[in-house]
Design a protein around this motif. Structure first.
Motif, PDB file in Angstrom:
ATOM      1  N   GLY A 130      -2.315  10.861  -4.219  1.00 10.96           N
ATOM      2  CA  GLY A 130      -1.920  11.790  -4.797  1.00 10.96           C
ATOM      3  C   GLY A 130      -0.825  11.599  -6.003  1.00 10.96           C
ATOM      4  O   GLY A 130      -0.052  12.103  -7.117  1.00 10.96           O
ATOM      5  N   HIS A 131      -0.830  10.216  -6.881  1.00 10.32           N
ATOM      6  CA  HIS A 131       0.374   9.878  -7.583  1.00 10.32           C
ATOM      7  C   HIS A 131       1.606   9.874  -7.838  1.00 10.32           C
ATOM      8  O   HIS A 131       2.636  10.460  -8.771  1.00 10.32           O
ATOM      9  N   ASP A 141       1.199  -1.420   0.037  1.00  5.67           N
ATOM     10  CA  ASP A 141       0.141   0.099  -0.087  1.00  5.67           C
ATOM     11  C   ASP A 141       0.895   0.843  -0.104  1.00  5.67           C
ATOM     12  O   ASP A 141       1.610   1.136   0.988  1.00  5.67           O
ATOM     13  N   ALA A 142       0.849   1.872  -0.859  1.00  3.66           N
ATOM     14  CA  ALA A 142       1.857   3.179  -1.222  1.00  3.66           C
ATOM     15  C   ALA A 142       1.714   3.762   0.317  1.00  3.66           C
ATOM     16  O   ALA A 142       2.702   4.912   0.407  1.00  3.66           O
ATOM     17  N   ARG A 143       0.633   3.857   1.290  1.00  3.20           N
ATOM     18  CA  ARG A 143       0.122   5.328   2.014  1.00  3.20           C
ATOM     19  C   ARG A 143       1.032   4.330   3.170  1.00  3.20           C
ATOM     20  O   ARG A 143       2.050   5.318   4.253  1.00  3.20           O
ATOM     21  N   ASN A 162       1.146  -0.155  -4.397  1.00  2.00           N
ATOM     22  CA  ASN A 162      -0.744   0.303  -5.047  1.00  2.00           C
ATOM     23  C   ASN A 162      -1.600   1.290  -4.167  1.00  2.00           C
ATOM     24  O   ASN A 162      -0.400   1.808  -3.538  1.00  2.00           O
ATOM     25  N   LYS A 163      -2.472   1.401  -5.183  1.00  3.93           N
ATOM     26  CA  LYS A 163      -3.214   2.671  -3.760  1.00  3.93           C
ATOM     27  C   LYS A 163      -2.030   4.008  -4.569  1.00  3.93           C
ATOM     28  O   LYS A 163      -2.637   5.412  -3.534  1.00  3.93           O
ATOM     29  N   MET A 164      -1.880   4.550  -5.417  1.00  5.64           N
ATOM     30  CA  MET A 164      -1.786   5.643  -5.684  1.00  5.64           C
ATOM     31  C   MET A 164      -1.904   6.232  -5.598  1.00  5.64           C
ATOM     32  O   MET A 164      -1.790   7.698  -5.543  1.00  5.64           O
ATOM     33  N   ILE A 178       6.816  -1.214 -10.061  1.00  2.00           N
ATOM     34  CA  ILE A 178       5.718  -0.335 -10.813  1.00  2.00           C
ATOM     35  C   ILE A 178       4.837   0.039 -10.097  1.00  2.00           C
ATOM     36  O   ILE A 178       4.093  -0.568  -9.040  1.00  2.00           O
ATOM     37  N   PRO A 179       4.555   1.279 -10.259  1.00  2.00           N
ATOM     38  CA  PRO A 179       3.790   2.221  -9.322  1.00  2.00           C
ATOM     39  C   PRO A 179       2.182   1.956 -10.061  1.00  2.00           C
ATOM     40  O   PRO A 179       2.057   2.066 -11.382  1.00  2.00           O
TER      41      PRO A 179
END
Length: 418
Positions: A152-153, A117-119, A146-148, A180-181
């Protein structure tokens, strides 16, 4: 000889709620690998939950318990294909108590997708999944951040996570990491490139899966044929037929090869190889074959047929790195069964020299036991000699399981050292 393949076996892993099932569902959906009736069933189930669009996670969370709890608790195997390659996907659980299932799913994988999780970034379960992939010598690892869309990408968030994971995986010995985002929910960089992350110039998940090199030359590996069954039809047409059937674990077998049968050490020569009912001059991994020998030797299930020139040494002392899978701890002195290829023998755990600490990859000496999901080193003594390769030289003949002799349940998965 050179053998190429258009088949890729890969496994997915990630912590609970990182969106792994959604990623797999998106991969299947956007690559048009979902049948119309499957998609309709998922759409109906999604509408019953108040969702307007299909919940793609339901394409892989097939067990009722998984759907009720919203977690994946079993290994879900999926088969799909694109014009460029065929795939066998093992979608493994994310919850820590089901780490054993990742061992199962990744044991034959040529690539592993580890989702974060990106967060949250790299967490303990991420490190555990990376350690399992490294122990199982999965040659290619993809980090899917994931969850980019929820960060905010941001390129900086992706770069920070990718750098931390790559550094950790490199210390574990993972040979290749591709980061990979993605946003599985919206499909960004899963099958189609993202319009929201133009700063990323690498492949999508599917593009990488289609192009990652997995072809190998089986003749480069020593041939190993674990015998599964002895075939003696005793028919008028074949009164003297005696064949030894099994799946070639590695390498190439050819008619005329001098071979040794282990652990007995008996020798003979291959006079015939049958594949799918027809005679062939040679066969290679992972074909299932029946081998005929010049001599009527005493061979049974559990024996290993191998070319004499590359025959492994037999041993009763095995030092291995293991992942303990059972709720009951593994302790020195434990009496177990050891299953190696098609042979199962009695064994005892003589020592547990160390346990791996995931946070800093240090080794805790003489831990006294291994508990569920622990990774450590063990010394096992078997009641009978076994032809064990180093896991680094052969994933099939270098691996084994420790079983409970009372009920046959799996306790520990092991990878033999040199």
């Amino acid at each position: 000889m050179t053998s190429t393949t258009s088949l890729l076996r890969f496994a997915t892993a990630g912590s609970v709620d990182d969106g792994k099932s959604t990623l797999v569902g998106r991969l299947l959906h956007d690559s048009k690998s979902v049948l119309a009736d499957q998609l309709e069933a998922v759409s109906l189930a999604s509408r019953s939950r108040g969702r307007e669009g299909p919940d793609l996670a339901l394409l892989t969370d097939g067990l009722r318990a998984e759907r009720e709890q919203g977690i994946t608790i079993d290994v879900a195997y999926r088969y799909f294909a694109t014009p460029r390659r065929r795939f066998i996907l093992a979608d493994t659980p994310g919850h820590v108590q089901y780490t054993r299932n990742m061992v199962t799913g990744a044991s034959t994988a040529e690539l592993a997708i580890i989702l974060v999780d990106a967060r949250a970034g790299v967490v303990e379960q991420t490190r555990r999944h990376a350690a399992v992939a490294a122990l199982l010598r999965v040659p290619h690892v993809v980090l899917a951040v994931n969850k980019m869309d929820l960060v905010g990408h941001a390129e900086a968030v992706f770069a920070r996570t990718a750098e931390e994971f790559t550094a950790y995986a490199t210390r574990l010995g993972v040979p290749e990491v591709t980061a990979i985002p993605v946003s599985a929910l919206h499909g960004d960089n899963v099958v189609e490139p993202s319009r929201h992350m133009d700063w990323y110039g690498g492949p999508t998940v599917l593009e990488h899966l289609e192009t990652v090199p997995v072809a190998s030359d089986p003749s480069a590996d020593p041939a190993r044929l674990p015998v599964q069954y002895v075939i003696r039809p005793q028919t008028p047409e074949h009164p003297d037929y005696r064949g030894y059937a099994g799946r070639i674990a590695s390498g190439v077998l050819r008619v005329g090869d001098p071979v040794t049968v282990l652990p007995s050490g008996l020798t003979s020569t291959i006079t015939g190889i049958d594949v799918l009912g027809r005679s062939v001059a040679e066969a290679w991994a992972p074909q299932s074959v029946t081998v005929l020998l010049a001599d009527a030797l005493d061979i049974s299930r559990g024996d290993l047929i191998t070319p004499t020139a590359t025959a492994p040494a037999t041993t009763r002392e095995i030092t291995a790195t293991v992942c303990h899978l059972h709720e009951r701890p593994l302790t020195p002195g434990a009496r177990v069964l050891l299953k190696h290829t098609t042979r199962t023998v009695k064994a005892v755990v003589r020592d547990i020299p160390s346990r791996l600490t995931l946070e800093d990859l240090s080794h805790h000496a003489s831990p006294g036991m291994l508990t569920t999901n622990d990774i450590g080193r063990v010394l096992v003594r078997t009641a009978e000699p076994l032809p064990v390769d180093a896991y680094a030289d052969g994933r099939h003949t270098g691996s084994f399981l420790l079983l409970d002799p009372s009920d046959g349940s799996t306790l520990t998965a092991g990878m033999a050292e040199r």
